[in-house]
Design an enzyme around this catalytic site. Structure first.
Site, PDB file in Angstrom:
ATOM      1  N   GLY A   1       0.809  -1.205   0.000  1.00 10.88           N
ATOM      2  CA  GLY A   1       0.000   0.000   0.000  1.00 10.88           C
ATOM      3  C   GLY A   1       0.843   1.256   0.000  1.00 10.88           C
ATOM      4  N   ALA A   2       1.925   1.250   0.793  1.00  8.84           N
ATOM      5  CA  ALA A   2       2.785   2.427   0.889  1.00  8.84           C
ATOM      6  C   ALA A   2       4.049   2.061   1.650  1.00  8.84           C
ATOM      7  CB  ALA A   2       2.057   3.568   1.598  1.00  8.84           C
ATOM      8  N   MET A   3       5.046   2.962   1.612  1.00 13.36           N
ATOM      9  CA  MET A   3       6.292   2.774   2.345  1.00 13.36           C
ATOM     10  C   MET A   3       6.733   4.110   2.919  1.00 13.36           C
ATOM     11  SD  MET A   3       8.692   1.079   3.570  1.00 13.36           S
ATOM     12  CE  MET A   3      10.020   1.825   4.500  1.00 13.36           C
ATOM     13  N   GLU A   4       7.059   4.104   4.224  1.00 18.30           N
ATOM     14  CA  GLU A   4       7.224   5.330   4.997  1.00 18.30           C
ATOM     15  C   GLU A   4       8.599   5.973   4.907  1.00 18.30           C
ATOM     16  OE1 GLU A   4       8.001   1.857   7.950  1.00 18.30           O
ATOM     17  OE2 GLU A   4       6.637   2.292   6.302  1.00 18.30           O
ATOM     18  N   ASN A   5       9.334   5.807   3.808  1.00 20.67           N
ATOM     19  CA  ASN A   5      10.652   6.437   3.678  1.00 20.67           C
ATOM     20  C   ASN A   5      10.624   7.848   4.247  1.00 20.67           C
ATOM     21  OD1 ASN A   5      11.301   4.183   1.765  1.00 20.67           O
ATOM     22  ND2 ASN A   5       9.949   5.351   0.424  1.00 20.67           N
TER      23      ASN A   5
ATOM     24  N   GLU B   1       1.197   6.256   7.226  1.00 20.65           N
ATOM     25  CA  GLU B   1       2.585   6.531   6.837  1.00 20.65           C
ATOM     26  C   GLU B   1       3.127   7.782   7.522  1.00 20.65           C
ATOM     27  OE1 GLU B   1       3.971   4.076   5.380  1.00 20.65           O
ATOM     28  OE2 GLU B   1       2.009   3.138   5.106  1.00 20.65           O
TER      29      GLU B   1
END
Length: 910
Positions: free
Chosen positions: A328-332, A365
């Site tokens: 769904g997403a990546m919190e970089n 995120e």
């Protein structure tokens, strides 16, 4: 990271209502001291063998800690034509103990040169000493052998030149493509490193404990832009028309949070109350869909800064919609990447559910920018410190954005209710401030939550004061500190969820706790063994018919007894569903509650009514409550005005319908249809085909009309057919209300002309939300050849992207006409699927479970078992195999036990 609702990490599913995050037992290596070079030479035979045949000087999966990184200077030049990249890095390291080698992570990188400089070499500009590089792919490690021993407490500089192809999948530094409205295919390069894929992009100390700062330079063509964690400082023009972007040095962070992108995207920007520049990026044709995410991000960023009492630590925050993205997403940190459907919102085609999903994923995120990024778990066995809190804060912030939603319970919500909201929030602030830019583990959190006083709150006497009053004395603090730690350990180190059994005897309540076991009945021989050594400290709450007061009690033993202050006709545990446990009422307990629901359900709180419905059907799956009793409880729903409670009841009833439909148990299916249309027809017929009303009004409309059309309710079919015909006649230009769009498409897809037209519109659409609705509608066709065409398009990866293949197979498998087709396809094309995704990937696990976990016959179980045995013999094995087999067995068991009861109950009800 997001899932479910949001991203799956180490195959932990985080559900819509925030489930407990319990990791399976993992083999965690301890830190070992590095062997001396003499020991290495003496015992070389005990060490692994590198690819060149030499002994590899390290045999543990975890890296040694004798050399730690302080700073990375990283240069990257991706070529989006040849689809590869060249790069170099200079890593500043600190040597803690003398050693003659440095161990790093590296995967599929061709290292062309490696040198070492001391601080003196750098000072006097001496050239670096060449290093010997050994590779041990089994552990994804390289060893840099130095010519002279590195001395303790000194800094050194490791320079490495390397190159590689841009990855084909969704991990590391990989390529992603999208098609413009004009039909041109364009390529971008993007990173995704969690949990252990930074090593695919640059050699590094790829464990969360090894935090360092990063200075990043990216070379690109003028038609592209480059993004990274920090703002761009400058751009240098090079020969040949190339540009080189230099970015500010990052704060201290883990490698899995490093990110960089080369693309041609456009953005919309705004500034938060604290001055942070927030930008949302998307491909040019989708730029118009970025505005809602920007609005939500600015609002949520302000909320978190206020809640945590800590400003967002970076000067900018970018959110980027990636065309090909596994999760769904990546919190970089500072550069959050999303699947397009998790970030973009098209007012013409995105429903209220789509809007809620975007809100929740963005909230999740952004919460990670503090939980996970600012404070990071020491190792992945404490991943729940990241994911659990991000999910909890997602719900807190979503409730702040949509107060009417009142989203559900989780373990941390239970702890907040136990401690009080004020103390819980203070404890979180304390935790974040104490461990900022560092790493933490379970006990650190419990200590912070136990002692909610900040360091500045303490007087010289060692007590914490609030409003000039002592909040606790030393003895009380020590007891409470132990209580929170002891209590929460029982939740984080044990799998599953407790069952609290309540029996009312006059004014006494007899309590007993067990491990809740779905699909394992008390009379089964294995039940007792599965209960052994399980004991939770459960903060119970309960109310009674006699008063609105909320009573509290911590259940620390297997059994206990409570005395009621007065006579009461019923008792309800787990008030407002704030606790994370299931409750069973023995004796007449359920009958008394059902009577109350039928007489005046409003005397029970809305969340308590939801909890009763949930617990009743869960108890049926555990063999503790008969199905007819659970179904009797739902009869009151025809008078229910609380939409979440109504949806919860419908959810279970609809599940039974689909189970019967897939098994072709036609008499029960038909009777369930009659039951739905008899008891829920009034509320179905009041639904408008519009986008009007509150969030819950709109969600109810979508659920009810979808169900009504699925049941071939004539008015529903007529209206959907009419809207679909008008939409086709308008050339797809008619704006259908978004909350009923999926329903209209699904009805339209049942004709050949409609199905073909939808497929054409799928290719043309630039809205991910609309494409999802169309793909779902296409998957409901009753014609196998059409379903097979969808699968072929998904395998090809052009019209239907590869990232959507797993979800497509799952959708087709839920279609009674497609379940066998999807399962056969997986078996016959296993090798090709493996090439696309890899054995342990999330898509492969989703494909396996999505095409088999709904099976409910012994023949199907045997088919699946034989296939899994064949795969194991070929060397392919996943833990999901056993999970699927257990799930199918439970489905079979549920049907055997409950089908006769369901059949009888329906006959008596219609």
């Amino acid at each position: 990271m997001d899932n479910s609702c949001r991203k799956l990490i180490f195959n932990i599913y985080i559900g819509f209502y925030c489930s407990a995050i319990i990791l399976p037992q993992m083999c965690i290596c301890s830190y070992f001291s590095t062997p001396s070079i003499d020991q290495f030479n003496k015992d070389a035979g005990t060490f692994p063998v590198a690819t060149n045949g030499q002994p590899f000087p390290w045999h543990e999966l975890r890296l040694p800690t004798v050399v730690t990184p302080l700073h990375y200077d990283l240069f990257v030049h991706p070529n989006l034509t040849s689809l590869d990249f060249v790069a170099s890095e200079k890593i500043e390291v600190l040597v803690r103990d003398a050693t003659q080698f440095i161990i790093l992570h590296s995967t599929d990188l061709e290292i062309t040169n490696a040198t070492l400089q001391s601080e003196e070499d750098v000072r006097y500009r001496k050239p670096g000493k060449k290093l010997t590089v050994l590779s041990y792919p089994a552990h994804q490690q390289i060893a840099l052998l130095v010519p002279e021993k590195l001395m303790a407490d000194l800094r050194y500089y490791v320079t490495i030149d390397f190159q590689a192809k841009l990855a084909d999948g969704f991990e590391g530094f990989y390529k992603s493509t999208y098609r413009t409205l004009g039909g041109e295919t364009r390529t971008i390069a993007v990173t995704d490193f969690e949990p252990t894929q930074a090593r695919m992009a640059f050699p590094c100390f790829d464990e969360p404990l090894f935090k360092a700062s990063f200075s990043i330079k990216i070379r690109r063509e003028s038609r592209h832009i480059a993004l990274s964690n920090m703002p761009k400082v400058k751009t240098i023009e090079l020969e040949g028309g190339l540009l080189e972007d230099h970015f500010e040095t990052t704060v201290k962070m883990s490698t899995y949070l490093v990110a960089y992108i080369v693309c041609d995207f456009n953005s919309v920007s705004g500034t938060s109350s604290s001055g942070v520049k927030v930008s949302v990026y998307a491909s040019p044709d989708k730029w118009s869909q970025t505005h809602y995410a920007l609005e939500a991000s600015l609002k949520l960023l302000d909320f978190y800064e206020n809640y945590f009492d800590i400003n967002y630590p970076l000067p900018k925050l970018d959110l980027v919609a990636i065309p090909d993205f596994e999760s769904g997403a990546m919190e970089n940190w500072g550069l959050i990447t999303y699947r397009e459907t998790s970030l973009l919102f098209d007012p013409k085609t995105s429903s209220v559910s789509d809007k809620l999903w975007v809100t929740k994923v963005v909230a999740h995120e952004l919460a990670h920018q503090w939980f996970g990024n600012l404070v990071t778990m020491e190792w992945w066995n404490d991943i729940w410190l990241n994911e659990g809190f991000a999910t909890y804060m997602e719900l807190i912030s979503a409730n702040a954005t949509y107060p009417e939603l009142e989203l559900g319970a989780c373990i941390l919500n239970m702890l907040k209710d136990f401690l009080s909201e004020e103390k819980f929030q203070k404890g979180i602030i304390n935790y974040l401030k104490k461990f900022s830019y560092g790493n933490a583990k379970n006990d650190d959190l419990w200590s912070s939550l136990s002692n909610s006083c900040l360091e500045g709150d303490f007087t010289s006497g060692g007590f914490c004061y609030s409003d000039s009053k002592t909040t606790s004395n030393t003895l009380a603090f020590l007891e409470e500190n132990m209580e929170v730690k002891e209590m929460m350990t029982t939740w984080t180190l044990q799998k599953g969820i407790p069952l609290v059994v309540v029996k009312q005897e006059g004014r006494s309540l007899r309590l007993q706790q067990e491990r809740f076991l779905s699909g394992v009945f008390k009379e089964d021989p294995e039940w007792r063994a599965l209960q052994e050594r399980y004991l939770w400290h459960i903060p119970l709450t309960y109310s009674t018919s006699s008063s609105d007061a909320i009573h509290r009690h911590i259940l620390k033993s297997k059994t206990d007894t409570l005395d009621l202050p007065e006579k009461t006709s019923w008792v309800k545990f787990n008030v407002d569903s704030n606790g994370y446990y299931i409750v069973h009422y023995e004796g007449h307990g359920w009958d008394q509650l059902i009577t109350q629901l039928n007489q005046n359900h409003t005397l029970l709180r809305p969340k308590d009514r939801i909890g009763l419905i949930h617990d009743a059907f869960q108890l049926v799956s555990a063999g503790r409550l008969t199905l007819d009793k659970a179904l009797d409880l739902t009869r009151y729903l025809q008078h229910e005005t609380n939409i979440p409670a109504l949806l919860k009841g419908l959810e279970y009833l609809e599940t039974f319908y689909h189970m019967m439909d897939r098994r072709n148990i036609s008499d029960v299916t038909e009777n369930l249809k009659h039951y739905f249309l008899r008891y829920f027809k009034p509320v179905i017929d009041t639904q408008s085909w519009s986008d009007e009303g509150s969030v819950w009004d709109r969600m109810l409309r979508s659920v009810l009309l979808k169900l009504a059309c699925y049941l071939n309710h004539a008015p529903c079919i007529r209206k959907a057919t009419q809207l679909f015909s008008q939409w086709m006649e308008s050339g797809g230009k008619l704006n259908i209300p978004t909350d009923v769009l999926k329903i209209v498409y699904s009805v339209g897809a049942q004709t050949t002309a409609g199905w073909n037209y939808l497929l054409k519109q799928y290719e043309l659409s630039v809205s991910g939300a609309e494409k999802n609705k169309i793909l779902y509608a296409l998957s409901t066709s009753k014609h196998e050849e059409k379903l097979m065409k969808l699968i072929e398009l998904g395998m090809e990866g052009k019209v239907i992207k590869t990232q959507d293949l797993a979800a497509l197979l799952h959708a087709i498998a839920r279609n009674p006409e497609g379940q066998q087709l999807a399962w056969n396809f997986v078996r016959e094309n296993w090798t090709e699927l493996l090439k696309k995704f890899g054995l342990g990937s999330f898509p492969m696990r989703m494909i396996i479970s999505g095409t088999t976990a709904h099976f409910s016959s012994k023949d199907e179980l045997q088919e699946v078992k034989l296939f899994f045995e064949f795969l194991k013999a070929q060397g392919s094995h996943l833990d999901v195999f056993q999970i699927v087999l257990e799930t199918i067995s439970k489905n079979i068991k549920w049907l055997e036990k409950n089908l006769p009861t369901l059949r009888t109950w329906l006959l008596a009800s219609i």
